[in-house]
Structures are given as structure tokens and as C-alpha cells.
Write a protein that holds these residues in place. Structure first.
Motif, PDB file in Angstrom:
ATOM      1  N   GLU A 197      58.240  27.269  52.813  1.00  0.00           N
ATOM      2  CA  GLU A 197      57.402  28.457  53.018  1.00  0.00           C
ATOM      3  C   GLU A 197      56.723  28.421  54.391  1.00  0.00           C
ATOM      4  O   GLU A 197      56.478  29.477  54.996  1.00  0.00           O
ATOM      5  N   THR A 198      56.441  27.216  54.883  1.00  0.00           N
ATOM      6  CA  THR A 198      55.885  27.107  56.229  1.00  0.00           C
ATOM      7  C   THR A 198      56.897  27.588  57.264  1.00  0.00           C
ATOM      8  O   THR A 198      56.555  28.278  58.241  1.00  0.00           O
ATOM      9  N   SER A 199      58.151  27.268  57.012  1.00  0.00           N
ATOM     10  CA  SER A 199      59.208  27.721  57.922  1.00  0.00           C
ATOM     11  C   SER A 199      59.362  29.238  57.881  1.00  0.00           C
ATOM     12  O   SER A 199      59.585  29.892  58.912  1.00  0.00           O
ATOM     13  N   SER A 200      59.249  29.811  56.679  1.00  0.00           N
ATOM     14  CA  SER A 200      59.405  31.266  56.542  1.00  0.00           C
ATOM     15  C   SER A 200      58.150  32.023  56.948  1.00  0.00           C
ATOM     16  O   SER A 200      58.209  33.221  57.278  1.00  0.00           O
ATOM     17  N   GLY A 201      57.001  31.349  56.894  1.00  0.00           N
ATOM     18  CA  GLY A 201      55.746  31.999  57.274  1.00  0.00           C
ATOM     19  C   GLY A 201      55.084  32.789  56.164  1.00  0.00           C
ATOM     20  O   GLY A 201      54.085  33.482  56.407  1.00  0.00           O
ATOM     21  N   THR A 202      55.599  32.703  54.940  1.00  0.00           N
ATOM     22  CA  THR A 202      55.026  33.417  53.797  1.00  0.00           C
ATOM     23  C   THR A 202      54.803  32.439  52.649  1.00  0.00           C
ATOM     24  O   THR A 202      55.711  31.683  52.281  1.00  0.00           O
ATOM     25  N   TYR A 203      53.604  32.488  52.047  1.00  0.00           N
ATOM     26  CA  TYR A 203      53.234  31.522  51.017  1.00  0.00           C
ATOM     27  C   TYR A 203      53.033  32.212  49.665  1.00  0.00           C
ATOM     28  O   TYR A 203      52.522  33.339  49.593  1.00  0.00           O
ATOM     29  N   SER A 204      53.449  31.489  48.630  1.00  0.00           N
ATOM     30  CA  SER A 204      53.266  31.983  47.250  1.00  0.00           C
ATOM     31  C   SER A 204      51.916  31.477  46.736  1.00  0.00           C
ATOM     32  O   SER A 204      51.756  30.295  46.420  1.00  0.00           O
ATOM     33  N   ILE A 205      50.961  32.372  46.665  1.00  0.00           N
ATOM     34  CA  ILE A 205      49.601  32.021  46.245  1.00  0.00           C
ATOM     35  C   ILE A 205      49.241  32.856  45.023  1.00  0.00           C
ATOM     36  O   ILE A 205      49.461  34.074  44.997  1.00  0.00           O
ATOM     37  N   ASP A 206      48.719  32.208  44.011  1.00  0.00           N
ATOM     38  CA  ASP A 206      48.286  32.894  42.791  1.00  0.00           C
ATOM     39  C   ASP A 206      46.767  32.984  42.776  1.00  0.00           C
ATOM     40  O   ASP A 206      46.066  31.997  43.012  1.00  0.00           O
ATOM     41  N   VAL A 207      46.273  34.175  42.475  1.00  0.00           N
ATOM     42  CA  VAL A 207      44.835  34.383  42.328  1.00  0.00           C
ATOM     43  C   VAL A 207      44.572  34.839  40.893  1.00  0.00           C
ATOM     44  O   VAL A 207      45.189  35.800  40.413  1.00  0.00           O
ATOM     45  N   LYS A 208      43.678  34.130  40.234  1.00  0.00           N
ATOM     46  CA  LYS A 208      43.371  34.423  38.835  1.00  0.00           C
ATOM     47  C   LYS A 208      41.882  34.736  38.703  1.00  0.00           C
ATOM     48  O   LYS A 208      41.033  34.014  39.239  1.00  0.00           O
ATOM     49  N   LEU A 209      41.590  35.799  37.965  1.00  0.00           N
ATOM     50  CA  LEU A 209      40.212  36.200  37.704  1.00  0.00           C
ATOM     51  C   LEU A 209      39.863  35.924  36.253  1.00  0.00           C
ATOM     52  O   LEU A 209      40.570  36.373  35.344  1.00  0.00           O
ATOM     53  N   ASN A 210      38.794  35.194  36.045  1.00  0.00           N
ATOM     54  CA  ASN A 210      38.256  34.987  34.700  1.00  0.00           C
ATOM     55  C   ASN A 210      37.021  35.868  34.560  1.00  0.00           C
ATOM     56  O   ASN A 210      36.044  35.711  35.305  1.00  0.00           O
ATOM     57  N   LEU A 211      37.079  36.800  33.613  1.00  0.00           N
ATOM     58  CA  LEU A 211      36.019  37.795  33.477  1.00  0.00           C
ATOM     59  C   LEU A 211      35.251  37.622  32.171  1.00  0.00           C
ATOM     60  O   LEU A 211      35.781  37.129  31.177  1.00  0.00           O
ATOM     61  N   ARG A 212      34.017  38.075  32.216  1.00  0.00           N
ATOM     62  CA  ARG A 212      33.252  38.292  30.979  1.00  0.00           C
ATOM     63  C   ARG A 212      32.696  39.704  31.071  1.00  0.00           C
ATOM     64  O   ARG A 212      31.903  40.008  31.960  1.00  0.00           O
ATOM     65  N   ILE A 213      33.155  40.577  30.150  1.00  0.00           N
ATOM     66  CA  ILE A 213      32.829  41.994  30.261  1.00  0.00           C
ATOM     67  C   ILE A 213      32.276  42.545  28.953  1.00  0.00           C
ATOM     68  O   ILE A 213      32.457  41.955  27.879  1.00  0.00           O
ATOM     69  N   ARG A 214      31.595  43.687  29.079  1.00  0.00           N
ATOM     70  CA  ARG A 214      31.168  44.482  27.920  1.00  0.00           C
ATOM     71  C   ARG A 214      31.541  45.936  28.181  1.00  0.00           C
ATOM     72  O   ARG A 214      31.581  46.378  29.329  1.00  0.00           O
ATOM     73  N   PHE A 215      31.807  46.650  27.106  1.00  0.00           N
ATOM     74  CA  PHE A 215      32.131  48.067  27.224  1.00  0.00           C
ATOM     75  C   PHE A 215      30.901  48.911  26.877  1.00  0.00           C
ATOM     76  O   PHE A 215      30.062  48.520  26.063  1.00  0.00           O
ATOM     77  N   LYS A 216      30.834  50.075  27.494  1.00  0.00           N
ATOM     78  CA  LYS A 216      29.749  51.014  27.210  1.00  0.00           C
ATOM     79  C   LYS A 216      30.344  52.349  26.803  1.00  0.00           C
ATOM     80  O   LYS A 216      31.106  52.964  27.552  1.00  0.00           O
ATOM     81  N   LEU A 217      30.004  52.770  25.606  1.00  0.00           N
ATOM     82  CA  LEU A 217      30.453  54.054  25.074  1.00  0.00           C
ATOM     83  C   LEU A 217      29.222  54.897  24.770  1.00  0.00           C
ATOM     84  O   LEU A 217      28.496  54.623  23.818  1.00  0.00           O
ATOM     85  N   GLY A 218      28.961  55.891  25.600  1.00  0.00           N
ATOM     86  CA  GLY A 218      27.708  56.638  25.478  1.00  0.00           C
ATOM     87  C   GLY A 218      26.548  55.732  25.858  1.00  0.00           C
ATOM     88  O   GLY A 218      26.497  55.185  26.955  1.00  0.00           O
ATOM     89  N   LYS A 219      25.648  55.509  24.916  1.00  0.00           N
ATOM     90  CA  LYS A 219      24.527  54.596  25.146  1.00  0.00           C
ATOM     91  C   LYS A 219      24.720  53.261  24.420  1.00  0.00           C
ATOM     92  O   LYS A 219      23.836  52.404  24.457  1.00  0.00           O
ATOM     93  N   VAL A 220      25.869  53.106  23.796  1.00  0.00           N
ATOM     94  CA  VAL A 220      26.137  51.901  23.003  1.00  0.00           C
ATOM     95  C   VAL A 220      26.941  50.900  23.815  1.00  0.00           C
ATOM     96  O   VAL A 220      27.970  51.243  24.418  1.00  0.00           O
ATOM     97  N   LYS A 221      26.485  49.653  23.853  1.00  0.00           N
ATOM     98  CA  LYS A 221      27.203  48.568  24.518  1.00  0.00           C
ATOM     99  C   LYS A 221      27.964  47.771  23.466  1.00  0.00           C
ATOM    100  O   LYS A 221      27.386  47.361  22.453  1.00  0.00           O
ATOM    101  N   ILE A 222      29.241  47.581  23.705  1.00  0.00           N
ATOM    102  CA  ILE A 222      30.130  47.014  22.693  1.00  0.00           C
ATOM    103  C   ILE A 222      30.614  45.633  23.111  1.00  0.00           C
ATOM    104  O   ILE A 222      31.264  45.481  24.144  1.00  0.00           O
TER     105      ILE A 222
END
Length: 224
Positions: free
Chosen positions: A164-189
């Protein structure tokens, strides 16, 4: 003599035999006992609860029509990616687009952890600022991975790095670990912890941008 004869002609068989008595033993009769009735009641309650929950989910889906949030990497800048003496020096900046297509659902991103990997080895972790995303909204994340880290590559991994150094392009993985809540109207779920994975092919550019190469938009995978 006549009285004796008439007595003998009568059919006398002794005293009458009383009818047989029927005995009932308590607790062993036919029908449903206490344990059987409780089990039957419990099964009915479970079935009723399942039906109610199923109907609630169906009604929720019909009313809200939830859709998956879409993550995509629209731009990437890699100005340094050098492995020397088992130490990786890197400088990677990303633009990640987050699209919430839902008309009635907002999303609280309470925690966003961005991890960068090369050859399945993590070389950096960044924690991004929490935010709220309204419905039918597009938001942007801009993680920057910069520094150095010890990286002990195996024979095959090192061979892949050299290619990949010879080609100039690298295989890189990016991973996101999330903690989320949903909001429906005024209710948080609820609280949910989805994982986002972006498999990138990032060309190496010069630090002054003179050799910058464009990066194709990459759709990320969402794992709930």
C-alpha cells in the motif's frame, strides 16, 4: 297348619341390603387443581402481554415509520502514514455525514467514540462532542487522528503495508461506538449502543495539499 303353610309360601330372604356408599377423596377428583389453574392463568397473561406489545409496536411503526440513520464518509485527508521501528506516525482527518431521514424522531448522541484501525490494529481513539440531531436533519462529524502509536505488524500485515505504501493508498477502518436516545415528541426513548463501521481507501497526500487526491464517498455500515 294353614298359617305355617302361608308363611312358608312367602318369599322371605332376610333383611334388606343397604345400597353401597360412594366415597369421595378430596384433592384427587377430576378437573383442574390449583396448580393447573395457576399455570393456565399465567399462560393467558403471557399471551395477552405478547399480543399487546406486538400491537403497540405495529401501531408505533405505522405512525412513526422509522428509518435507519445513514452515515457516510464524504472526505478524508491523510497527510502522514509512516511506519518505522514499529512506530506508526499518522495524521488523518475525516468528514462524516450523518443523515436522520425520520420525520418524527430526533436523536440524542450522548457518546461518540471514534476508533481508527489499520490491519485490524487500533492506532487511535477520539471522543467527539455529544449533540442532538433533529428530525429530517443532516449533521457532520469531523474526527482528527494525529500522533504516533506502537504498531507491531505480523509478516503478512507488514507485506500489505509495503504494497500500500508503493501504491500510495491505505486501507483504514474507522469505527464509531455510539450511545444514543430517541426523541418522539416530548418523550425520550431508551438507550441504545449501535456501532458504525467505515471501510476506507485513503490516498496519501502531501501536508501542503499540493498532492491531494480526491476520496470517493464511502457508505458506512450500521450495526444495531
Amino acid at each position: 297348619m294353614a298359617d305355617k303353610q302361608s308363611h312358608l309360601n312367602g318369599a322371605y330372604y332376610g333383611p334388606a341390603v343397604p345400597p353401597a356408599r360412594s366415597y369421595h377423596r378430596h384433592g384427587r377428583g377430576s378437573g383442574c387443581g390449583c396448580g393447573c389453574c395457576l399455570l393456565s392463568l399465567l399462560l393467558k397473561l403471557i399471551v395477552t402481554a405478547v399480543v399487546i406489545v406486538g400491537l403497540a409496536v405495529l401501531i408505533f411503526w405505522l405512525v412513526v415509520r422509522p428509518n435507519k440513520v445513514k452515515f457516510s464518509v464524504t472526505d478524508a485527508s491523510l497527510t502522514e502514514f509512516n511506519l518505522s521501528n514499529n512506530t506508526l506516525n499518522y495524521n488523518l482527518a475525516l468528514n462524516i455525514t450523518v443523515r436522520n431521514p425520520n420525520k418524527k424522531i430526533g436523536i440524542y448522541y450522548d457518546r461518540i467514540e471514534a476508533n481508527a484501525y489499520y490491519e485490524d490494529l487500533r492506532f487511535n481513539t477520539e471522543t467527539l462532542t455529544p449533540f442532538y440531531q433533529g428530525h429530517k436533519n443532516t449533521s457532520y462529524l469531523n474526527p482528527v487522528f494525529k500522533g504516533q502509536n506502537f504498531m507491531l505488524l505480523g509478516t503478512e500485515q507488514l507485506s500489505e503495508y509495503n504494497q500500500e505504501t508503493s501504491s500510495g493508498t491505505y486501507s483504514i477502518d474507522v469505527k464509531l461506538n455510539l450511545r444514543i436516545r430517541f426523541k418522539l415528541g416530548k418523550v425520550k426513548i431508551g438507550t441504545f449502543k449501535p456501532k458504525i463501521e467505515c471501510d476506507l481507501k485513503v490516498p496519501l497526500s502531501s501536508s501542503d495539499g499540493s498532492l491531494a487526491r480526491s476520496v470517493e464517498t464511502t457508505q458506512c455500515k450500521l450495526d444495531l
